[in-house]
Motif scaffolding. Structure first.
Motif, PDB file in Angstrom:
ATOM      1  N   ALA A 213      14.066  23.853 -22.373  1.00 43.19           N
ATOM      2  CA  ALA A 213      13.705  24.854 -21.372  1.00 43.19           C
ATOM      3  C   ALA A 213      13.367  26.203 -21.996  1.00 43.19           C
ATOM      4  O   ALA A 213      14.167  26.766 -22.743  1.00 43.19           O
ATOM      5  N   GLN A 214      12.191  26.688 -21.699  1.00 42.22           N
ATOM      6  CA  GLN A 214      11.745  28.072 -21.989  1.00 42.22           C
ATOM      7  C   GLN A 214      11.926  28.457 -23.463  1.00 42.22           C
ATOM      8  O   GLN A 214      12.226  29.603 -23.768  1.00 42.22           O
ATOM      9  N   ASN A 233      11.751  20.673 -17.406  1.00 44.06           N
ATOM     10  CA  ASN A 233      13.197  20.814 -17.626  1.00 44.06           C
ATOM     11  C   ASN A 233      13.839  21.368 -16.358  1.00 44.06           C
ATOM     12  O   ASN A 233      13.306  22.280 -15.730  1.00 44.06           O
ATOM     13  N   ARG A 234      14.967  20.783 -16.001  1.00 43.24           N
ATOM     14  CA  ARG A 234      15.673  21.271 -14.814  1.00 43.24           C
ATOM     15  C   ARG A 234      16.798  22.203 -15.263  1.00 43.24           C
ATOM     16  O   ARG A 234      17.595  21.837 -16.123  1.00 43.24           O
ATOM     17  N   ILE A 235      16.808  23.428 -14.701  1.00 43.48           N
ATOM     18  CA  ILE A 235      17.876  24.379 -15.068  1.00 43.48           C
ATOM     19  C   ILE A 235      18.581  24.867 -13.802  1.00 43.48           C
ATOM     20  O   ILE A 235      18.044  24.753 -12.691  1.00 43.48           O
ATOM     21  N   PHE A 253       7.638  31.374 -19.058  1.00 41.23           N
ATOM     22  CA  PHE A 253       6.378  31.652 -18.361  1.00 41.23           C
ATOM     23  C   PHE A 253       6.074  33.153 -18.304  1.00 41.23           C
ATOM     24  O   PHE A 253       4.973  33.583 -18.648  1.00 41.23           O
ATOM     25  N   ASP A 254       7.027  33.957 -17.844  1.00 44.44           N
ATOM     26  CA  ASP A 254       6.725  35.373 -17.592  1.00 44.44           C
ATOM     27  C   ASP A 254       6.301  36.108 -18.864  1.00 44.44           C
ATOM     28  O   ASP A 254       5.285  36.799 -18.880  1.00 44.44           O
ATOM     29  N   SER A 255       7.072  35.921 -19.943  1.00 47.23           N
ATOM     30  CA  SER A 255       6.731  36.668 -21.167  1.00 47.23           C
ATOM     31  C   SER A 255       5.447  36.116 -21.804  1.00 47.23           C
ATOM     32  O   SER A 255       4.648  36.871 -22.362  1.00 47.23           O
ATOM     33  N   PRO A 265       1.266  26.625 -15.207  1.00 49.04           N
ATOM     34  CA  PRO A 265       2.622  26.817 -14.677  1.00 49.04           C
ATOM     35  C   PRO A 265       3.411  25.509 -14.682  1.00 49.04           C
ATOM     36  O   PRO A 265       2.826  24.435 -14.831  1.00 49.04           O
ATOM     37  N   VAL A 266       4.719  25.617 -14.532  1.00 52.10           N
ATOM     38  CA  VAL A 266       5.578  24.450 -14.276  1.00 52.10           C
ATOM     39  C   VAL A 266       6.489  24.808 -13.114  1.00 52.10           C
ATOM     40  O   VAL A 266       7.181  25.817 -13.202  1.00 52.10           O
TER      41      VAL A 266
END
Ligand code: NAD
Length: 300
Positions: A213-214, A233-235, A253-255, A265-266
């Protein structure tokens, strides 16, 4: 956010529309209806969801959907016998065995028993070899979807520096082959890569297929690069309430969107393209089986 959003949901709907048009022509002009057989062994809940949505979308584009649901303790001999029957069935143009299989079944043996011409997942060793040598093959659906989005966004990819993070047989390796086929300079990064941030910073195209994730932050991204996020990924999402979760990709995504030129996107990026490409592969396999022209733009 400064990056252009590459909308996989909208793109996938467009691909399914093209598939539906081609299926309608095949049926009207030649009396042929493409058929996709999906084989599910056991009751893995995630696999059941995937199989249901594959079946629904197959029917929506006008193709025949055949589902074979087998007990979790099905023997290898019985599974191979079913695949042999589907291989010989002229009404079936695509065969997909939903992975993962229960532990007592040899996945490689099962996948390699599918007729390569009907191997719409593109996992058969013959298709892997054909792709690796730049010959006509069935191409794995997720990397094919990524390639379609990249071609749509950039036109030509020739000469671009591409970094694929992840070296799995189903995503990373075929993705690298496809980018090489489109004349990118390709680096495959993985868990043992030294100085991953520096490797990623060189890329005009970043494809992240890791399952963490991320893990890719914005300061790894070259300004203006295109970022394709394959990860699912599930968080935990406490902001949505106690015990709630949400899906995120392998990139933050944001950064990343603040630096990239374009980004998927996801959810709503690569995911919807995967099933659309499965349908595209089935219609391609049907056309090849019948010696007819393949649909434009739906193959590598
Ligand atoms: P995999 O586990 O088979 O492969 C992961 C790869 O990541 C490995 O090659 C490994 O070397 C690499 N890796 C692991 N840790 C790393 C690190 N710290 N730094 C760099 N590389 C590292 O996974 P997969 O099947 O290729 O799937 C990857 C992700 O893509 C998963 O989140 C999966 O759910 C998702 N996925 C999405 C779709 C879709 O339709 N969108 C389809 C397939 C897979």
């Amino acid at each position: 956010m400064t990056a252009t959003l590459i909308d996989g949901k909208e793109f996938a709907a467009r691909v399914r529309g093209q598939v539906a048009e081609h299926v309608a022509r095949l049926t009207a002009d030649h009396g042929i209806k493409p058929g996709l057989a999906v084989v599910l062994v056991g009751e893995d809940p995630a696999s059941q969801v995937y199989v249901r949505s594959k079946g629904k979308m197959t029917v929506e584009v006008g193709m025949n959907s055949v589902e074979h649901k087998l007990d979790v303790d099905t023997s290898e001999a019985d599974l191979l016998a079913l695949i042999a029957k589907l291989n010989a069935d002229p009404a079936i143009h695509g065969i997909l065995v939903q992975l993962p299989l229960p532990g007592h079944l040899d996945e490689d043996l099962v996948i390699n028993s599918i007729d390569p011409a009907k191997d719409v997942d593109g996992f058969h060793i013959s298709n892997v070899g054909l792709l690796g040598t730049g010959q006509k093959s069935m191409v794995p659906c997720t990397p094919l979807g990524c390639l379609m989005m990249l071609r749509d966004h950039h036109g030509s990819l020739s000469g671009m520096d591409a970094v694929v993070i992840g070296r799995s047989n189903i995503v990373g390796k075929p993705m690298a082959q496809l980018l090489l086929g489109d004349s990118c300079t390709v680096t495959i990064a993985h868990s043992r890569t030294r100085d991953l941030p520096d490797v990623v910073r060189r890329a005009d195209i970043v494809v992240a297929a890791v399952g963490r994730a991320q893990m890719v932050p914005g300061d790894w991204i070259k300004p203006g690069a295109t970022v394709i996020d394959v990860g699912i990924n599930r968080i935990d999402a406490p902001e949505k309430g106690a015990g709630k979760t949400r899906l995120v990709g392998d990139v933050d995504f944001d950064s990343c969107a603040a630096v990239a030129g374009a980004i998927t996107p996801v959810p709503g990026g690569v995911g919807p393209m995967t099933i659309a490409c499965l349908l595209a592969n089935t219609v391609t396999a049907c056309c090849r089986a019948n010696g007819l022209a393949e649909p434009e733009g739906l193959t590598a």
